[in-house]
Motif scaffolding. Structure first.
Motif, PDB file in Angstrom:
ATOM      1  N   VAL A   1       0.879  -1.165   0.000  1.00  0.00           N
ATOM      2  CA  VAL A   1       0.000   0.000   0.000  1.00  0.00           C
ATOM      3  C   VAL A   1       0.916   1.215   0.000  1.00  0.00           C
ATOM      4  O   VAL A   1       1.682   1.423   0.942  1.00  0.00           O
TER       5      VAL A   1
ATOM      6  N   ALA B   1      -0.668   6.265   0.677  1.00  0.00           N
ATOM      7  CA  ALA B   1      -2.061   6.279   1.124  1.00  0.00           C
ATOM      8  C   ALA B   1      -2.396   7.588   1.834  1.00  0.00           C
ATOM      9  O   ALA B   1      -1.645   8.039   2.703  1.00  0.00           O
TER      10      ALA B   1
ATOM     11  N   ALA C   1      -4.823   5.599  -2.699  1.00  0.00           N
ATOM     12  CA  ALA C   1      -3.517   4.948  -2.550  1.00  0.00           C
ATOM     13  C   ALA C   1      -3.188   4.225  -3.848  1.00  0.00           C
ATOM     14  O   ALA C   1      -4.040   4.101  -4.732  1.00  0.00           O
TER      15      ALA C   1
END
Length: 161
Positions: free
Chosen positions: A47, A50, A64
């Motif tokens: 990820v 984000a 993200a």
């Protein structure tokens, strides 16, 4: 005498080369993703960058990039939940959304095309919210995500809430 000087000079050069290298676990050997958002590389899906883009207090859009490190199986973003760190149990909830599929060895940017993952809770631009991002394979990762204003730089106009 000349042989001793030559031997000393050779020893100095031989020792200087390894001592001037970077060594182990230095910043030049670690992943670095310059970004205004939070990054987590602990799971099968990274990820990256984000943020929660917010145009009004108490609501915002999760944005993200998701990078699938699995070369064979697709992964999917299945849910988001969390609360503000250090708060007294204030929660952040995500409205229902269709799972976002990340192809094998692929990258998905939730801003283009917009995934419109709407979050509500007790937050405003300038805050950080603690989020748990859940994937279809059962993994989840935690991030402290900044809340950025909808009229700021790259994130301008990305709040769909």
């Amino acid at each position: 005498m000349r042989l001793r000087s030559l031997a000393t000079a050779a020893a100095v050069v031989a020792l200087a080369v390894p001592l001037t290298s970077c060594g182990f676990s230095y910043a030049t050997e670690r992943d670095y993703t310059p970004a205004g958002g939070a990054n987590n590389r602990e799971g099968v899906v990274d990820v990256l960058s984000a943020v929660v883009v917010s145009s009004a207090e108490g609501s915002g859009t999760f944005v993200a990039s998701l990078s699938n490190n699995d070369d064979i199986d697709e992964q999917s973003l299945a849910g988001i939940s969390g609360g503000a760190p250090g708060s007294d149990g204030t929660s952040v909830e995500a409205a229902e959304f269709e799972p976002v599929v990340v192809p094998p060895a692929g990258l998905v940017n939730l801003a283009e095309p917009p995934a419109d993952i709407i979050l509500t809770g007790d937050f405003t631009a300038g805050d950080f919210v603690s989020l748990s991002v859940e994937f279809g394979n059962g993994e989840s990762v935690s991030l402290n995500v900044p809340v950025v204003p909808d009229d700021f730089g790259y994130w301008e106009g990305l709040d769909a809430s």
